[in-house]
Write a protein that holds these residues in place. Structure first.
Motif, PDB file in Angstrom:
ATOM      1  N   CYS A   1       8.323  -1.315  -1.951  1.00 44.61           N
ATOM      2  CA  CYS A   1       7.244  -2.245  -1.600  1.00 44.61           C
ATOM      3  C   CYS A   1       7.536  -3.598  -2.247  1.00 44.61           C
ATOM      4  O   CYS A   1       7.704  -3.670  -3.472  1.00 44.61           O
ATOM      5  CB  CYS A   1       5.906  -1.717  -2.100  1.00 44.61           C
TER       6      CYS A   1
ATOM      7  N   LEU B   1       7.714   3.847  -3.183  1.00 45.21           N
ATOM      8  CA  LEU B   1       7.000   5.035  -2.699  1.00 45.21           C
ATOM      9  C   LEU B   1       8.010   6.136  -2.420  1.00 45.21           C
ATOM     10  O   LEU B   1       9.062   5.886  -1.819  1.00 45.21           O
ATOM     11  CB  LEU B   1       6.213   4.722  -1.419  1.00 45.21           C
TER      12      LEU B   1
ATOM     13  N   ILE C   1       2.789  11.915  -1.609  1.00 43.30           N
ATOM     14  CA  ILE C   1       3.552  10.664  -1.688  1.00 43.30           C
ATOM     15  C   ILE C   1       3.196  10.017  -3.017  1.00 43.30           C
ATOM     16  O   ILE C   1       2.033   9.983  -3.408  1.00 43.30           O
ATOM     17  CB  ILE C   1       3.274   9.778  -0.453  1.00 43.30           C
TER      18      ILE C   1
ATOM     19  N   ALA D   1       3.982   6.872  -6.129  1.00 48.15           N
ATOM     20  CA  ALA D   1       4.422   5.490  -6.339  1.00 48.15           C
ATOM     21  C   ALA D   1       5.078   5.397  -7.708  1.00 48.15           C
ATOM     22  O   ALA D   1       4.429   5.666  -8.726  1.00 48.15           O
ATOM     23  CB  ALA D   1       3.242   4.532  -6.234  1.00 48.15           C
TER      24      ALA D   1
ATOM     25  N   CYS E   1       3.340   4.169 -10.893  1.00 42.66           N
ATOM     26  CA  CYS E   1       2.672   2.870 -10.720  1.00 42.66           C
ATOM     27  C   CYS E   1       1.181   3.015 -11.014  1.00 42.66           C
ATOM     28  O   CYS E   1       0.560   4.000 -10.634  1.00 42.66           O
ATOM     29  CB  CYS E   1       2.874   2.389  -9.273  1.00 42.66           C
ATOM     30  N   ASP E   2       0.601   2.029 -11.716  1.00 39.98           N
ATOM     31  CA  ASP E   2      -0.852   2.011 -11.906  1.00 39.98           C
ATOM     32  C   ASP E   2      -1.454   0.681 -11.437  1.00 39.98           C
ATOM     33  O   ASP E   2      -2.575   0.337 -11.813  1.00 39.98           O
ATOM     34  CB  ASP E   2      -1.216   2.282 -13.375  1.00 39.98           C
ATOM     35  N   GLY E   3      -0.697  -0.034 -10.625  1.00 41.28           N
ATOM     36  CA  GLY E   3      -1.233  -1.279 -10.048  1.00 41.28           C
ATOM     37  C   GLY E   3      -1.046  -2.502 -10.927  1.00 41.28           C
ATOM     38  O   GLY E   3      -1.405  -3.617 -10.534  1.00 41.28           O
TER      39      GLY E   3
ATOM     40  N   LYS F   1       0.239  -6.212 -10.122  1.00 43.18           N
ATOM     41  CA  LYS F   1      -0.593  -7.269  -9.531  1.00 43.18           C
ATOM     42  C   LYS F   1      -1.081  -8.259 -10.586  1.00 43.18           C
ATOM     43  O   LYS F   1      -1.573  -9.331 -10.250  1.00 43.18           O
ATOM     44  CB  LYS F   1      -1.791  -6.645  -8.803  1.00 43.18           C
TER      45      LYS F   1
ATOM     46  N   LYS G   1       3.772 -13.693  -9.570  1.00 42.09           N
ATOM     47  CA  LYS G   1       4.517 -13.229  -8.395  1.00 42.09           C
ATOM     48  C   LYS G   1       6.024 -13.313  -8.581  1.00 42.09           C
ATOM     49  O   LYS G   1       6.760 -12.416  -8.170  1.00 42.09           O
ATOM     50  CB  LYS G   1       4.108 -14.040  -7.160  1.00 42.09           C
TER      51      LYS G   1
ATOM     52  N   GLU H   1       1.623  -9.037   2.474  1.00 42.77           N
ATOM     53  CA  GLU H   1       1.568 -10.054   1.421  1.00 42.77           C
ATOM     54  C   GLU H   1       0.272 -10.866   1.520  1.00 42.77           C
ATOM     55  O   GLU H   1      -0.397 -11.133   0.526  1.00 42.77           O
ATOM     56  CB  GLU H   1       2.800 -10.979   1.559  1.00 42.77           C
TER      57      GLU H   1
ATOM     58  N   THR I   1      -2.836 -10.909  -1.232  1.00 40.69           N
ATOM     59  CA  THR I   1      -3.237 -12.202  -1.803  1.00 40.69           C
ATOM     60  C   THR I   1      -4.714 -12.490  -1.517  1.00 40.69           C
ATOM     61  O   THR I   1      -5.448 -12.971  -2.393  1.00 40.69           O
ATOM     62  CB  THR I   1      -2.351 -13.332  -1.224  1.00 40.69           C
TER      63      THR I   1
ATOM     64  N   VAL J   1      -7.149  -1.325  -2.685  1.00 40.17           N
ATOM     65  CA  VAL J   1      -6.459  -2.373  -3.450  1.00 40.17           C
ATOM     66  C   VAL J   1      -7.254  -2.745  -4.706  1.00 40.17           C
ATOM     67  O   VAL J   1      -6.684  -3.193  -5.698  1.00 40.17           O
ATOM     68  CB  VAL J   1      -6.206  -3.617  -2.564  1.00 40.17           C
ATOM     69  N   THR J   2      -8.560  -2.536  -4.693  1.00 41.11           N
ATOM     70  CA  THR J   2      -9.385  -2.892  -5.853  1.00 41.11           C
ATOM     71  C   THR J   2      -9.792  -1.648  -6.649  1.00 41.11           C
ATOM     72  O   THR J   2     -10.829  -1.639  -7.303  1.00 41.11           O
ATOM     73  CB  THR J   2     -10.655  -3.648  -5.410  1.00 41.11           C
TER      74      THR J   2
ATOM     75  N   ALA K   1      -2.949   3.690  -6.610  1.00 40.83           N
ATOM     76  CA  ALA K   1      -1.745   2.844  -6.635  1.00 40.83           C
ATOM     77  C   ALA K   1      -0.835   3.219  -5.460  1.00 40.83           C
ATOM     78  O   ALA K   1      -0.121   2.366  -4.927  1.00 40.83           O
ATOM     79  CB  ALA K   1      -1.010   3.005  -7.962  1.00 40.83           C
ATOM     80  N   VAL K   2      -0.885   4.477  -5.050  1.00 44.27           N
ATOM     81  CA  VAL K   2      -0.175   4.904  -3.842  1.00 44.27           C
ATOM     82  C   VAL K   2      -0.965   4.485  -2.601  1.00 44.27           C
ATOM     83  O   VAL K   2      -0.434   3.880  -1.661  1.00 44.27           O
ATOM     84  CB  VAL K   2       0.006   6.444  -3.815  1.00 44.27           C
TER      85      VAL K   2
ATOM     86  N   GLU L   1      -3.158   2.208  -2.012  1.00 47.80           N
ATOM     87  CA  GLU L   1      -3.260   0.789  -1.628  1.00 47.80           C
ATOM     88  C   GLU L   1      -2.029   0.373  -0.821  1.00 47.80           C
ATOM     89  O   GLU L   1      -2.137  -0.397   0.132  1.00 47.80           O
ATOM     90  CB  GLU L   1      -3.466  -0.114  -2.842  1.00 47.80           C
ATOM     91  N   GLN L   2      -0.863   0.896  -1.219  1.00 47.14           N
ATOM     92  CA  GLN L   2       0.351   0.559  -0.464  1.00 47.14           C
ATOM     93  C   GLN L   2       0.300   1.177   0.932  1.00 47.14           C
ATOM     94  O   GLN L   2       0.637   0.527   1.931  1.00 47.14           O
ATOM     95  CB  GLN L   2       1.600   1.047  -1.216  1.00 47.14           C
ATOM     96  N   LEU L   3      -0.131   2.437   0.994  1.00 41.61           N
ATOM     97  CA  LEU L   3      -0.216   3.098   2.305  1.00 41.61           C
ATOM     98  C   LEU L   3      -1.235   2.396   3.197  1.00 41.61           C
ATOM     99  O   LEU L   3      -0.981   2.135   4.380  1.00 41.61           O
ATOM    100  CB  LEU L   3      -0.621   4.573   2.137  1.00 41.61           C
TER     101      LEU L   3
ATOM    102  N   ARG M   1       0.159  -1.189   4.151  1.00 42.73           N
ATOM    103  CA  ARG M   1       1.441  -1.259   4.869  1.00 42.73           C
ATOM    104  C   ARG M   1       1.522  -0.272   6.038  1.00 42.73           C
ATOM    105  O   ARG M   1       1.747  -0.678   7.176  1.00 42.73           O
ATOM    106  CB  ARG M   1       2.600  -0.996   3.891  1.00 42.73           C
ATOM    107  N   THR M   2       1.359   1.028   5.732  1.00 37.24           N
ATOM    108  CA  THR M   2       1.643   1.990   6.803  1.00 37.24           C
ATOM    109  C   THR M   2       0.438   2.195   7.727  1.00 37.24           C
ATOM    110  O   THR M   2       0.621   2.539   8.890  1.00 37.24           O
ATOM    111  CB  THR M   2       2.106   3.357   6.248  1.00 37.24           C
TER     112      THR M   2
END
Lengths: 68, 315
Positions: free
Chosen positions: A13, A19, A40, A42, A55-57, A60, A64, B98, B102, B232-233, B266-267, B269-271, B274-275
């Motif tokens: 990512c 992932l 799945i 991260a 990953c724990d976020g 962010k 960047k 992205e 943001t 995401v939050t 954390a997984v 949010e990406q899924l 994105r997916t």
């Protein structure tokens, strides 16, 4: 294999984690092994997660340009 | 669960008719809500007929035409309110993931997680858990409505996330069940909907927005945008809440619920970004604005709830 695969086993990512689909055992820098527990997972790529190797976020919260 | 207490003329009239063996639907349809509390407790109960229902209401009323008519009318009013609160335009950068991350990062609001982490007392945390229980005890259910409404890739992606939410087949790992166990160990009632009479308008709005988006196929983009913003939050605030619960010595099961969400989300949010949303936009690009609308709604309703609670606690 050619062309685009819609269901890769590993997804990098942008600016975030890697992932991993499926069951894996990850050995960290200290030699400790961690088995995945969810379908799945991260894996931290920024090095700042407090839940290594996961990953724990936290990526962010870093600027960047310093994200993976 | 029994029907909630009425909060005004409409909810009292509607709930009485729903419980009656000889309802007069005409009276229900003639009644207008006194205020937003009255509207939202009514809408919450009408949505609940599509989830698990009420012990004192006939299951057949799920599709009673007059109740569907009322639901549509209240949903229309609520959706208009939500759209009026939202910005008129959305970011249109071509890199969706992205841009979305943001957009969420740039949204600045009050933080309940920060208060729980550092300052909240025991009673405030228990109050927060009672408020959160309305959603967490049906966690992921509103999004499940969307599954059959998606094209192939987004459907598979959403199920990959939902499978984890629902415990990967293990009832002990189902997120709603983890929360119920935590409630029980905190001495709180773990039954679905137990605290509905205690929650303020802001909690009803949060729950009703998720059901509105989930139950209306045309709003599938908003539902998944909401899901993505929610995920995401979640990770970082979940860790802060877990730290706050540990600081206050709350039971391990409730701490574990939040700890589980640090890594899971954390997984997710990406899924989600994105997916799920990403692949859906490849197939249905016209849903992009509604994805941002759903995301904004998630963030805005949480801000409203956080402000309400922090003001009440004078924090």
């Amino acid at each position: 294999m050619s062309g685009h695969d819609d269901h890769p086993d590993v997804i990098l990512c942008a600016g975030g984690p890697m992932l991993l689909r499926g069951d894996h055992v990850i050995e960290d820098a200290d030699g400790t092994q961690h088995r995945t527990v969810r379908p799945i997972s991260a894996v931290c790529r920024c090095g700042k997660s407090a839940s290594q190797p996961w990953c724990d976020g936290t990526h962010k919260l870093i600027p960047k340009q310093r994200r993976p | 669960m029994l029907t909630p207490k009425g909060r005004g003329t409409l909810s009292e009239t509607a709930f009485q008719a729903m419980r009656s063996s000889s309802p007069v639907w005409r009276d229900v349809l003639r009644t207008l809500p006194d205020d937003d509390d009255d509207l939202h407790i009514t809408l919450w109960a009408l949505h609940e007929l599509h989830y698990r229902g009420f012990e004192d209401v006939d299951d057949a009323l799920e599709w009673q035409p007059e109740l569907i008519e009322l639901r549509r009318s209240l949903e229309h009013s609520f959706e208009q309110t939500l759209r009026d609160r939202a910005p008129e335009t959305w970011p249109d950068d071509p890199d969706f993931a992205e841009t979305f991350f943001t957009f969420v990062a740039d949204h600045d609001g009050p933080s309940l997680a920060g208060h729980v982490q550092r300052d909240a007392d025991h009673e405030q945390v228990l109050e927060l858990l009672r408020m959160r229980s309305i959603y967490h005890l049906k966690e992921s259910d509103p999004t499940a409505w969307v599954v059959p409404r998606l094209p192939v890739r987004a459907k598979a992606a959403l199920m990959e996330l939902q499978f984890d939410e629902y415990g990967c087949g293990d009832p002990n790992r189902l997120h709603a069940a983890l929360f119920a166990r935590g409630m029980d160990e905190c001495g709180l009632r773990p039954e679905y909907g137990a605290y509905i009479d205690d929650v303020p308008l802001e909690v009803l709005e949060e729950n009703n927005a998720m059901s509105l988006f989930g139950l209306n196929r045309r709003l599938r983009g908003a539902s998944l945008g909401h899901l993505a913003a929610f995920e995401v939050t979640s990770s970082i605030p979940s860790r802060r809440i877990a730290q706050g619960l540990t600081r206050l010595g709350l039971p391990a099961a409730m701490v574990e619920y939040y700890t589980e969400h640090v890594e899971a989300d954390a997984v997710h949010e990406q899924l989600a970004v994105r997916t799920i949303c990403g692949s859906l936009l490849d197939d249905e690009p016209q849903l992009r604005d509604d994805m941002f609308f759903g995301a904004f709604t998630c963030l805005d309703l949480e801000d409203r709830f956080a402000r309400r609670m922090l003001e009440a606690w004078a924090a």
